[in-house]
Design a protein around this motif. Structure first.
Motif: not given
Length: 335
Positions: A15-35
């Protein structure tokens, strides 16, 4: 290290990583799942509930099985277990991106640029932006922040507390499939039925916890509870209803009403009818409330994990179903 501490440390780090970094612009695991889910859909699609249920089982079951395998492979290492939990948490939660998109729309509205606000709104929800005036856009943003606080943060933490990394991944997989196919359009009315119903079941506990925490963390706890009790059941979504009603009461605003969604005009009930109309500055208030709810949910989930472990009842990670929205939107089907 005990399972409860692995989850608590890993989820907090994620959760701290999300707070500091947000979502990656490329290579997001959720995007890979969506594909991958889209590829499965191209193979399986039939205008039939059974084929849609198979699609749901293949996608959610596959993602959860991979998460369970990864979790099992690192269980002898405390450090690796915490790191895997942190990575999974960071991958599936989306509170920072949710707040960022909401503030971008709010900034455009504050600058008087309605066209820019309309252009940005689809990053948050599936409303037809051209049908909305400035007040309608602001209301849509607040409603989306409320619902996605449950879908993109709290629900994942709840299932992570129940089933560890597989629970985190399963919840996001279910939510993502719902965002992809859980619509009432001609193509998905039957095929997406299983994903939509599964998302309702998986989202039930997180939605209720979100509503409770919004009342606790909001400026008007009594108003939140009153609106939840009076109006939540009138909402067409069993999970968005409690969350949006509680946020409306906590913030002292009116939500719901007429909207255009996916080419259809819907007349939804008004939530917290005694509140005032949503204003632009309420977007920031909603984002801050969402952030507080997320951190409180982490504490509640970690405490729940400790209680389950102490009672000797931590479930073995199973390929239960849970969810994942399209990464750029983090939206559920009713936002």
């Amino acid at each position: 290290m005990r399972a409860d501490r692995v989850f608590a440390y890993g989820a907090a780090a994620g959760l701290l990583g999300d707070l500091l970094l947000g979502d990656p612009r490329r290579g997001h695991p959720v995007a890979a799942f969506g594909r991958a889910a889209a590829a499965v859909e191209r193979t399986l699609w039939r205008d039939h509930r059974g084929w849609g249920a198979l699609h749901t089982a293949v996608c959610v079951g596959g993602a959860t099985a991979l998460a369970a395998l990864a979790s099992r492979s690192v269980r002898t290492s405390r450090t690796a277990s915490v790191a895997l939990t942190a990575a999974a948490t960071w991958s599936v939660v989306g509170g920072t991106s949710l707040g960022r998109e909401a503030r971008a729309v709010g900034g455009a509205l504050a600058a008087g640029d309605l066209d820019a606000a309309r252009e940005r709104l689809p990053h948050l929800c599936g409303r037809d932006p051209q049908a909305l005036d400035a007040d309608g856009v602001a209301r849509a943003v607040v409603e989306s922040v409320a619902e996605n606080t449950s879908d993109a943060v709290v629900g994942a933490l709840v299932w992570g507390a129940v089933a560890g990394v597989p629970g985190l991944v399963a919840f996001r997989a279910v939510n993502t499939l719902d965002a992809m196919v859980g619509h009432r359009s001609p193509r998905y009315r039957r095929y997406g039925w299983a994903s939509a119903r599964l998302d309702d079941v998986a989202g039930w506990p997180g939605a209720r916890l979100t509503a409770v925490l919004a009342a606790v963390a909001g400026p008007d706890p009594r108003g939140a509870l009153r609106a939840w009790r009076a109006d939540a059941r009138r909402h067409p979504s069993p999970n968005a209803g409690p969350v949006e009603a509680s946020f409306a009461g906590a913030l002292g605003v009116r939500l719901g009403g007429t909207l255009s969604y996916g080419g259809r005009v819907e007349h939804r009930p008004v939530l917290n009818g005694t509140g005032r109309a949503v204003r632009v500055h309420d977007i920031e208030r909603a984002v801050r409330l969402s952030r507080r709810v997320g951190w409180l949910a982490l504490g509640v989930s970690a405490a729940g994990r400790i209680l389950l472990t102490g009672a000797g009842r931590v479930p073995v990670p199973l390929p239960v179903s849970v969810s994942v929205p399209v990464p750029s939107t983090r939206k559920g089907r009713t936002a």
